[in-house]
Design an enzyme around this catalytic site. Sequence first.
Site, mmCIF file in Angstrom:
data_model
loop_
_atom_site.group_PDB
_atom_site.id
_atom_site.type_symbol
_atom_site.label_atom_id
_atom_site.label_comp_id
_atom_site.label_asym_id
_atom_site.label_seq_id
_atom_site.Cartn_x
_atom_site.Cartn_y
_atom_site.Cartn_z
ATOM 1 N N GLY A 54 3.128 0.161 -0.606
ATOM 2 C CA GLY A 54 3.611 -0.087 -1.962
ATOM 3 C C GLY A 54 2.515 -0.659 -2.825
ATOM 4 C CB CYS A 81 -0.372 0.228 3.364
ATOM 5 S SG CYS A 81 -1.614 -0.111 2.105
ATOM 6 C CE1 TYR A 82 3.740 -6.046 -0.834
ATOM 7 C CE2 TYR A 82 5.661 -5.093 0.248
ATOM 8 C CZ TYR A 82 5.094 -6.087 -0.535
ATOM 9 O OH TYR A 82 5.868 -7.115 -1.011
ATOM 10 C CG HIS A 169 -1.305 5.148 3.600
ATOM 11 N ND1 HIS A 169 -0.020 4.851 3.224
ATOM 12 C CD2 HIS A 169 -2.102 4.332 2.870
ATOM 13 C CE1 HIS A 169 -0.029 3.908 2.295
ATOM 14 N NE2 HIS A 169 -1.287 3.571 2.063
ATOM 15 C CD GLU A 171 1.982 7.208 5.036
ATOM 16 O OE1 GLU A 171 2.124 6.541 3.994
ATOM 17 O OE2 GLU A 171 1.507 6.723 6.080
ATOM 18 C CG ASP A 227 15.258 24.980 -2.559
ATOM 19 O OD1 ASP A 227 14.784 25.070 -1.417
ATOM 20 O OD2 ASP A 227 14.601 24.601 -3.540
ATOM 21 C CE LYS A 369 11.142 24.635 -1.879
ATOM 22 N NZ LYS A 369 12.137 25.397 -2.662
#
Length: 513
Positions: A54, A81-82, A169, A171, A227, A369
């Site tokens: 964040g 991180c945060y 990070h 991710e 979608d 997606k």
Amino acid sequence: MHDKILILDYGSQFTQLIARRIREEHVYCEIHPPTRSVSWIRDWGPKGILLSGGPASVYDEGVPTAEPELLRLGIPVLGICYGMQLIAHLEGGQVIPGRREYGRAELEIVEADELFEGFDPVEPVQIWCSHGDHVDTPPPGFRTLASTKTLAVAAFRGEDQPIFGVQFHPEVAHTPRGDEILSNFLFRICGCEPTWTAGAFIEETVRWIADTVGDEHVVCGLSGGVDSAVAATLVHLAVGDRLTCLFVDTGLLRKGEREGVERAVRTHMGIRLIVVDAREEFLSALAGVEDPEAKRRIIGERFIRVFERAAAEHGDGATLLVQGTLYPDVIESLSVRGPSATIKTHHNVGGLPADIRFRLIEPLRELFKDEVRQVGRALGLPEEFVTRHPFPGPGLAVRILGCVTPERVAVLQEADAIYLEEIRAAGLYDEIWQAFAVLLPVRSVGVMGDARTYENVIALRAVTSRDGMTADWYQFPHDVLGRISTRIINEVRGVNRVCYDVSSKPPATIEWE
């Protein structure tokens, strides 16, 4: 029915990527605000908890935090991180403010415990950092697992409890082995079972739709994209002939799209389809409007009004409306889960009128997606639906910068059709996440046939992505890009210049508006 991971969102633009990486491991997860109480978390029953990154500092006034008891539940926790800084702060450690670090770094493993199982301590690992504060020494009861040249503590863990933190990070794609770190947390530390699959999602969602709808009738806005096609198919499995699909020709579609969708739906899906011609209504409502958010609001409201009329005429009194809203739509439109910043309003999230008379059914609201594509394949939908590039709900209105007119729509339709035709001819369509043309609100001087021209400029956009949340511009072979440009200038009347967009997301978005 599934092991669950709870992600507490502290405002990172990457929080959605954490969820996506966990879903890729076939483990169910949800993103929730950090205001969830310890009692709520205990009742929800996660196998593990992740604290996202964040933009805040733990020393700022009014920043999002957590109850200290969160770290005493016996549930494994990973702070990113945060999230790592917050753990250190809650555990009595010192967070050092004011040294910003952004970009790649080399991680050196100090201790290859469960979080870094499979990593060689001798080989540095590339990671991605994005922080302003850091932890210099582990808090009492914690030990260092990894460091970098600038971070003495790039990862730590609790001595006697499964509490972990990483200052980077895992991710993001720029941390190539980040998936392995998250996988170790999920399976070695949390003990999760990988049961969250497309088949499980279909079974549970169809049951949920049937329970939600009951005996009522449903209408679905069908665009022909993956979608809406997947959403319609799921609802059709649940309610059968009580579903009516409406395809609205807004006048903002790509060239030949209406005919293609009609043909594909009637041939492959076996769902009742009503086509509504509303071109004049949409284009009239957009006359003179330049602001992209205003365009979205107008289009969102027009969609609902058209649906209300069409449902009254063809929908057998339907009171529910199906939409193919995805998780990125929700995250970019509204901070519904946590403090992540609003980027733009999507017409089917934040652009709907307040007095909508339908109740919404959004079966894909928590999916990314590529998860939708997996579900589409599991449902047996044809590849022309599954592999189709994303197309925005507002259509070409947000790819025409400035005012939308029938003439400008026609110019963009022709340019976009040539662009996609050449991409397919070069065998590149499936390599690209999304490709489209944009009509700019400028004109440029040119020379055609020894005469001066002053005409429109087309920008081309093509990106690669895993989930639409981050993206890199696609590096076309120069001969393909040159051929596209030549054809557009030669064949589309009113265009004398073509540009190519080489911006990544972030800092840009994929769409221009």
